[in-house]
Design an enzyme around this catalytic site. Structure first.
Site, PDB file in Angstrom:
ATOM      1  N   ASP A   4      46.096  85.345  22.303  1.00  0.00           N
ATOM      2  CA  ASP A   4      47.231  85.187  23.208  1.00  0.00           C
ATOM      3  C   ASP A   4      46.802  85.712  24.575  1.00  0.00           C
ATOM      4  O   ASP A   4      45.765  86.375  24.700  1.00  0.00           O
ATOM      5  CB  ASP A   4      48.422  85.976  22.652  1.00  0.00           C
ATOM      6  CG  ASP A   4      49.644  85.881  23.536  1.00  0.00           C
ATOM      7  OD1 ASP A   4      49.898  84.783  24.061  1.00  0.00           O
ATOM      8  OD2 ASP A   4      50.318  86.904  23.713  1.00  0.00           O
ATOM      9  N   ASP A  27      50.231  89.997  20.387  1.00  0.00           N
ATOM     10  CA  ASP A  27      51.014  91.232  20.451  1.00  0.00           C
ATOM     11  C   ASP A  27      52.518  91.012  20.438  1.00  0.00           C
ATOM     12  O   ASP A  27      53.279  91.973  20.440  1.00  0.00           O
ATOM     13  CB  ASP A  27      50.654  92.012  21.726  1.00  0.00           C
ATOM     14  CG  ASP A  27      51.228  91.364  22.977  1.00  0.00           C
ATOM     15  OD1 ASP A  27      51.322  90.114  23.004  1.00  0.00           O
ATOM     16  OD2 ASP A  27      51.592  92.097  23.911  1.00  0.00           O
ATOM     17  N   ASP A  67      53.991  85.613  18.315  1.00  0.00           N
ATOM     18  CA  ASP A  67      52.680  85.477  17.679  1.00  0.00           C
ATOM     19  C   ASP A  67      52.744  85.716  16.167  1.00  0.00           C
ATOM     20  O   ASP A  67      51.773  85.425  15.457  1.00  0.00           O
ATOM     21  CB  ASP A  67      51.686  86.483  18.282  1.00  0.00           C
ATOM     22  CG  ASP A  67      51.460  86.249  19.764  1.00  0.00           C
ATOM     23  OD1 ASP A  67      51.323  85.080  20.146  1.00  0.00           O
ATOM     24  OD2 ASP A  67      51.424  87.238  20.520  1.00  0.00           O
TER      25      ASP A  67
END
Length: 768
Positions: free
Chosen positions: A461, A660, A664
């Site tokens: 990410d 995080d 996700d």
């Protein structure tokens, strides 16, 4: 907790009310009167009840600290069979190994009662064993002493060794039979028992034996073999228990990091040092130079460099300013800080790290399954080989056949060591997880350690993973007829209900400008693309172009401005009201200084790096170009990240996902290895197999290297255990006698058995 109080209620986080442990009245969860004691959260109806409880608790804790009695309510577990748990020390009914605390205790050295007991038995038995061995090996040189007297002397000296020093082994051997779980103690009990009983019969009724059993004027006895086996087994257990205690050194060092007291600033401005158990959420605490941060919190006053290396593995101190987060147990090096406590007791990062490490240490690696299958049949096979050796030598070994049969049968039973097979992976896993924790890497279980080395693709990410995760607001762009302050005010009003880092930057910027924020109603979060809600009677939508498309809102009027901002690496957020575009907001998030180095190391290790972010594709590509990431996916929803993981897995890739945020979590759960940033959300960490405490991607490289080393270590242990038994058992059975005339003494077999378990533990400790 102590006399005079009704049963205390443990906070599970799901009740809407609680019971005051002092007066028994119902207490609402938002009550300001709260305390933490021994990791349990208590609520009170009034300050009077809280004060009384704290005072009595303090007296209780002080009395507990001064007592020398052994704590009996500690949970113990078997390192080879994690499903075996009990309160207090003991031995495993399956394998007979000494149980050890689930969490090491700092109040005193680990409960080494078994080690101390074995040590006492060993030192008592050692001189007796030496005398018995001398009488057996050189007694015939005592020409003035009749052989029968020497035999009786060996019997008398051996009795305390066998019946007292070796009693725990026979008890465990009997328990293994009762529980139908044959193990090492079954073999030791059979081997030493057979040698001792035979020798006792030969001493009491020598006439029962043929003349071929005669040696040096007496029937051959094996008291010295039984005595030496018991003494060596005691020594081996002492060495193994000492070595096993070192595998928990990492957890003990983590537990030792926590300070015992905190300096609390009272509402009237006075300060006092209080036990850490008396610190509550919301308390203001002063951390002076050279002191440890007592609990997790946020800095409200002062600036200082804080050394976080003990928890994150980051060697350089980190400068902390107002509004920065601090972690409990880290060291304040220079200036004075005032912090507001946010997490105390079992909720602190240190407590959660200890729990995660302990949980990972007690899990079983997939590699252990093969060893478990072999161990399940091992004792039966060994006993069968011992019987075949005994009768084979007896019937076909000539005059001394039965003597050789007894020696070899006992040697087979003693040299075989299922304990070494059982310790193959648990010891490596315990050491590896502890080592990883000191470097800021937390593994959820042993399977994660074993599988991490196999990954070949890493999806990352952007926000909070590649970047700092602390975005700063740059500017707002408004359509004609709307001011930039209006765009910022409405966006910030709606974002007050969001936990996303971009939302925090927008709200913070609005407050710094003194804009009056309204309350948002019917707030709704569409994870990964934006938020919706009603502010001041207007229905707002705030998010990326995917959200605007869902709302049917055209963004063409500001497309050029948005593209320019994205090319500079900023994240662009659109704001619409009542179905009409009002403007956009640009928020930038600096790339972590460690990211480029981490990605370089991962690429050198052969990993394919892919970026998937909810930001616009232009922004994603701008960040990707700066970091050398070729494959970039922008404006992806949580379902898109999940689909990306599944597509790569269908292509035969072994995928790790690093993220995080809540958005996700699905991809983290689906990936072969999910890697969460410790600076992110709890949902992400609960969905992942690996957590990086610092949120530094360099931790992935460290974790992967440790995974490789741990699996190599486990394979070494497994190979040693199999080779040791594959060679040792046939040699003990006498396979070398026809060609070389060699017969393995039970004493040598006992040495080998002791060496096997200790060597497995010793090899695992090399991982430190």
């Amino acid at each position: 907790m102590h006399e005079g109080h009704p049963p205390a209620v443990k906070d599970t986080g799901v009740r809407q009310e609680d019971i005051d442990p002092v007066c028994g009245m119902t207490v609402k969860p938002e009550s300001p009167y709260q305390s933490f004691h021994d990791g349990i959260h208590y609520r009170f109806c009034s300050a009077k009840c809280k004060t009384k409880f704290d005072a009595e608790s303090s007296r209780y804790l002080n009395a507990k600290a001064q007592t020398t009695e052994t704590v009996t309510d500690i949970e113990y577990i078997c390192p080879m069979h994690p499903e075996i748990r009990q309160i207090g020390p003991g031995s495993c009914p399956k394998c007979g190994m000494a149980l050890e605390p689930v969490l090491p205790q700092l109040e005193a050295e680990d409960d080494n009662s078994e080690y101390r007991d074995f040590r006492r038995r060993f030192w008592v038995s050692l001189p007796l064993t030496v005398i018995v061995v001398i009488l057996a090996m050189a007694g015939h040189l005592l020409t003035g002493v009749p052989p029968a007297i020497r035999t009786w002397a060996e019997l008398v000296l051996s009795l305390p060794i066998i019946l007292w020093a070796g009693a725990p082994f026979f008890v465990r051997g009997w328990q293994s039979i009762v529980h139908r779980s044959p193990n090492m103690w079954t073999l030791i009990g059979l081997g030493t028992g057979a040698a001792f009983v035979y020798s006792v019969v030969a001493t009491l009724a020598p006439g029962l034996f043929p003349a071929s059993f005669m040696a040096h004027g007496r029937i051959g006895v094996y008291f010295e073999a039984a005595a030496v086996i018991i003494s060596l087994t005691l020594l081996g257990q002492m060495l193994e228990l000492r070595a096993r205690s070192q595998t928990s050194a990492a957890i003990k060092s983590l537990l030792g990091l926590a300070p015992k007291t905190a300096r609390r600033i009272n509402p009237n401005g006075t300060e006092e040092d209080v036990p850490l158990t008396h610190v509550h959420v919301g308390d203001n605490l002063r951390v002076r130079p050279g002191e440890k941060v007592p609990v997790d919190g946020v800095v409200i006053e002062g600036t200082s460099a804080v050394d976080e290396s003990m928890l994150t593995g980051e060697p350089l101190p980190v400068t902390k300013r107002p509004d920065d987060k601090v972690i409990g147990a880290t060291l304040n090096t220079s200036g004075s800080l005032v912090i507001r406590s946010e997490k105390v007791g079992s909720q602190t990062m240190l407590a959660q790290i200890v729990q995660m490490v302990a949980q990972a240490q007690r899990s079983k690696a997939p590699m252990q399954r093969m060893a478990d299958v072999v161990a399940g049949y091992f004792v039966t096979v060994v006993v069968t080989i011992a019987l075949l050796s005994f009768f084979g030598w007896g019937f076909f070994g000539g005059e001394q056949g039965w003597v050789f049969g007894l020696i070899n049968g006992v040697s087979v039973l003693i040299i075989a060591c299922p304990c070494a097979l059982g310790l193959v992976t648990p010891m490596s896993i315990m050491v590896a997880t502890g080592k990883a924790a000191t470097q800021g890497v937390l593994f959820r279980d042993a399977a994660a350690i074993e599988h991490l080395r196999n990954i070949d693709t890493l999806i990352v990410d952007k926000t909070g993973t590649l970047t700092e995760g602390r975005p700063t607001f740059e500017r707002a762009v408004a359509v004609s007829g709307v001011t930039e302050d209006d765009v910022l005010r409405l966006a910030a009003s709606l974002d007050q209900g969001s936990e996303h880092p971009l939302a925090d930057a927008i709200v913070r910027a609005a407050r710094e400008r003194g804009l009056a924020l309204d309350k948002a109603e019917q707030f709704e979060s569409s994870s990964g693309i934006g938020v919706r809600g009603i502010v001041g009677g207007h229905r707002l939508a705030l998010g990326n172009t995917a959200l605007m498309a869902e709302e049917g809102i055209a963004v063409d009027t500001l497309a050029e401005a948005a593209e320019t901002l994205r090319q500079g690496g900023a994240s662009v957020i659109h704001l619409a009201a009542d179905g009409r575009l009002l403007g956009l907001l640009a928020v930038s998030d600096p790339i972590k200084t460690s990211t480029a180095e981490a990605l370089s190391v991962l690429r050198q290790a052969g990993l394919r790096v892919v970026m998937a972010t909810g930001d616009g594709l232009t922004t994603a590509r701008a960040v990707g170009n700066r970091l050398g990431i070729d494959e970039v996916h922008g404006e992806v929803k949580p379902a898109d990240k999940l689909a990306l993981v599944e597509r790569l897995q269908r292509e035969g890739r072994i995928v790790a996902m690093a993220g995080d945020g809540i958005n996700d979590a699905p991809a983290l759960a689906k990936a072969d290895i999910g890697i969460a940033m410790g600076t992110g959300t709890d949902v992400a960490m609960h969905s992942a197999q690996v957590t990086l405490v610092k949120g530094d991607l360099r931790g992935i490289a460290r974790a992967r290297m440790l995974s490789v080393a741990t699996v190599r270590n486990m394979r070494q242990n497994l190979a040693f255990a199999f080779v040791y038994n594959a060679l040792g058992v046939p040699i003990a059975a006498g396979i070398l006698y026809p060609a070389f005339g060699l017969v393995l003494s039970p004493i040598i077999a006992a040495f080998a058995m002791t060496f096997s378990s200790v060597s497995v533990v010793g090899n695992a400790l090399r991982l430190r």
